[in-house]
Design a protein around this motif. Structure first.
Motif, PDB file in Angstrom:
ATOM      1  N   VAL A 240      15.950 -34.193  72.663  1.00 20.73           N
ATOM      2  CA  VAL A 240      16.299 -35.618  72.709  1.00 20.73           C
ATOM      3  C   VAL A 240      15.029 -36.449  72.847  1.00 20.73           C
ATOM      4  O   VAL A 240      14.876 -37.485  72.189  1.00 20.73           O
ATOM      5  CB  VAL A 240      17.267 -35.895  73.879  1.00 20.73           C
ATOM      6  CG1 VAL A 240      17.419 -37.398  74.105  1.00 20.73           C
ATOM      7  CG2 VAL A 240      18.619 -35.266  73.596  1.00 20.73           C
ATOM      8  N   GLU A 241      14.091 -36.007  73.668  1.00 22.11           N
ATOM      9  CA  GLU A 241      12.835 -36.730  73.847  1.00 22.11           C
ATOM     10  C   GLU A 241      12.036 -36.766  72.544  1.00 22.11           C
ATOM     11  O   GLU A 241      11.444 -37.796  72.184  1.00 22.11           O
ATOM     12  CB  GLU A 241      12.017 -36.081  74.957  1.00 22.11           C
ATOM     13  CG  GLU A 241      12.628 -36.253  76.340  1.00 22.11           C
ATOM     14  CD  GLU A 241      11.895 -35.463  77.415  1.00 22.11           C
ATOM     15  OE1 GLU A 241      10.895 -34.791  77.080  1.00 22.11           O
ATOM     16  OE2 GLU A 241      12.325 -35.512  78.585  1.00 22.11           O
ATOM     17  N   THR A 242      12.030 -35.661  71.819  1.00 22.42           N
ATOM     18  CA  THR A 242      11.322 -35.614  70.531  1.00 22.42           C
ATOM     19  C   THR A 242      11.952 -36.571  69.532  1.00 22.42           C
ATOM     20  O   THR A 242      11.246 -37.318  68.842  1.00 22.42           O
ATOM     21  CB  THR A 242      11.348 -34.179  69.966  1.00 22.42           C
ATOM     22  OG1 THR A 242      10.628 -33.312  70.850  1.00 22.42           O
ATOM     23  CG2 THR A 242      10.698 -34.117  68.590  1.00 22.42           C
ATOM     24  N   VAL A 243      13.275 -36.567  69.456  1.00 19.85           N
ATOM     25  CA  VAL A 243      13.966 -37.454  68.518  1.00 19.85           C
ATOM     26  C   VAL A 243      13.786 -38.915  68.930  1.00 19.85           C
ATOM     27  O   VAL A 243      13.678 -39.796  68.068  1.00 19.85           O
ATOM     28  CB  VAL A 243      15.456 -37.076  68.408  1.00 19.85           C
ATOM     29  CG1 VAL A 243      16.218 -38.083  67.545  1.00 19.85           C
ATOM     30  CG2 VAL A 243      15.602 -35.668  67.842  1.00 19.85           C
ATOM     31  N   THR A 244      13.712 -39.177  70.216  1.00 16.58           N
ATOM     32  CA  THR A 244      13.462 -40.538  70.699  1.00 16.58           C
ATOM     33  C   THR A 244      12.134 -41.060  70.151  1.00 16.58           C
ATOM     34  O   THR A 244      12.045 -42.207  69.689  1.00 16.58           O
ATOM     35  CB  THR A 244      13.451 -40.567  72.241  1.00 16.58           C
ATOM     36  OG1 THR A 244      14.735 -40.185  72.722  1.00 16.58           O
ATOM     37  CG2 THR A 244      13.125 -41.960  72.760  1.00 16.58           C
ATOM     38  N   GLN A 245      11.114 -40.222  70.168  1.00 16.91           N
ATOM     39  CA  GLN A 245       9.818 -40.609  69.611  1.00 16.91           C
ATOM     40  C   GLN A 245       9.905 -40.832  68.106  1.00 16.91           C
ATOM     41  O   GLN A 245       9.283 -41.749  67.560  1.00 16.91           O
ATOM     42  CB  GLN A 245       8.782 -39.532  69.920  1.00 16.91           C
ATOM     43  CG  GLN A 245       8.489 -39.345  71.394  1.00 16.91           C
ATOM     44  CD  GLN A 245       7.568 -38.173  71.658  1.00 16.91           C
ATOM     45  OE1 GLN A 245       6.570 -37.970  70.970  1.00 16.91           O
ATOM     46  NE2 GLN A 245       7.919 -37.369  72.650  1.00 16.91           N
ATOM     47  N   LEU A 246      10.706 -40.007  67.440  1.00 22.36           N
ATOM     48  CA  LEU A 246      10.873 -40.139  65.994  1.00 22.36           C
ATOM     49  C   LEU A 246      11.571 -41.448  65.646  1.00 22.36           C
ATOM     50  O   LEU A 246      11.164 -42.153  64.704  1.00 22.36           O
ATOM     51  CB  LEU A 246      11.684 -38.952  65.465  1.00 22.36           C
ATOM     52  CG  LEU A 246      11.785 -38.811  63.949  1.00 22.36           C
ATOM     53  CD1 LEU A 246      10.415 -38.511  63.358  1.00 22.36           C
ATOM     54  CD2 LEU A 246      12.763 -37.705  63.587  1.00 22.36           C
ATOM     55  N   VAL A 247      12.585 -41.796  66.404  1.00 19.77           N
ATOM     56  CA  VAL A 247      13.314 -43.046  66.193  1.00 19.77           C
ATOM     57  C   VAL A 247      12.386 -44.247  66.388  1.00 19.77           C
ATOM     58  O   VAL A 247      12.405 -45.208  65.614  1.00 19.77           O
ATOM     59  CB  VAL A 247      14.530 -43.125  67.133  1.00 19.77           C
ATOM     60  CG1 VAL A 247      15.123 -44.530  67.143  1.00 19.77           C
ATOM     61  CG2 VAL A 247      15.591 -42.108  66.716  1.00 19.77           C
ATOM     62  N   ALA A 248      11.535 -44.176  67.410  1.00 21.23           N
ATOM     63  CA  ALA A 248      10.574 -45.242  67.641  1.00 21.23           C
ATOM     64  C   ALA A 248       9.574 -45.345  66.495  1.00 21.23           C
ATOM     65  O   ALA A 248       9.186 -46.451  66.090  1.00 21.23           O
ATOM     66  CB  ALA A 248       9.846 -45.012  68.965  1.00 21.23           C
TER      67      ALA A 248
END
Length: 220
Positions: free
Chosen positions: A167-175
């Motif tokens: 989830v943390e990795t995808v959060t960075q990707l979304v940003a």
């Protein structure tokens, strides 16, 4: 999140797939674009390269091979196609992040095909039990990727998943795609997120938002 993280986008020539591909290419992630229509795929590659010559983008015509080479897999395909693709990539997608963007809309856009006690993302997780499925990008329209700021406000993009590091990795990707990421909770929150986009679609058709609208939480 490392900038050399390779991302496979399956269904890259669709409206959402191409929007995600163009957006992430500007963030300089290595991309593997996969789609059935090779002519459209090559056209997308040329468009990305014309806009950003240094972009690290390649095309690949096999979802299994793309998933094998990637660190993160984005399933930019309709809900109805997810299960078949999951069967093809299940072994090579083991232990990898798989992003579900699908909204299980019916043909008349007035309801979901899934029952209230599940979601497209949860069904994908069942089909890929060894992968780390994360819901993301389903509450945004394709047009939002080119313009993620609407009326002076950055569009919120919601994320749901059970594996916190993923989830943390995808959060960075979304940003990196230009959105304001908001973690909604575990994967079961995808049920709400998919209904949120159904509502936004209904409102868009009612008030003629021209497929350029997004959610924004206002707070102190």
């Amino acid at each position: 999140m490392k900038t050399n993280t390779t991302i496979a986008i399956i269904g890259a020539t669709g409206s959402m797939g191409s929007a995600i591909s163009r957006s992430l290419a500007t963030a300089n992630f290595p991309l593997l674009l996969c789609a059935n229509d090779q002519d459209k795929l090559q056209g997308l590659l040329q468009d990305i390269k014309s806009a950003n010559a240094p972009a690290k983008v390649e095309t690949i015509n096999c979802s299994k091979e793309a998933s094998w080479e990637a660190d993160i897999i984005i399933m930019a395909v309709p809900y109805q196609a997810e299960k078949e693709i999951a069967q093809k990539i299940s072994e090579v997608a083991a232990q990898k992040i798989v992003i579900s963007i699908a909204n299980p809309l019916n043909n008349t856009f007035d309801g979901l095909l899934t029952s209230p006690d599940t979601s497209a993302a949860e069904e994908l997780q069942k089909a890929l039990p060894l992968s780390k499925v994360v819901k993301a990008f389903n509450t945004t329209f394709a047009a939002d990727f080119a313009q993620p700021v609407i009326d002076g406000k950055q569009v919120d993009a919601f994320i749901a998943g059970d594996h916190q590091p993923s989830v943390e990795t995808v959060t960075q990707l979304v940003a990196s795609a230009g959105f304001n990421p908001i973690v909604a909770g575990g994967l079961k929150e995808s049920r709400i997120l998919e209904n949120m986009q159904l509502l936004l679609i209904k409102l868009g058709m009612k008030y003629n938002y021209n497929w350029h609208a997004g959610w924004k939480i206002l707070h102190n």
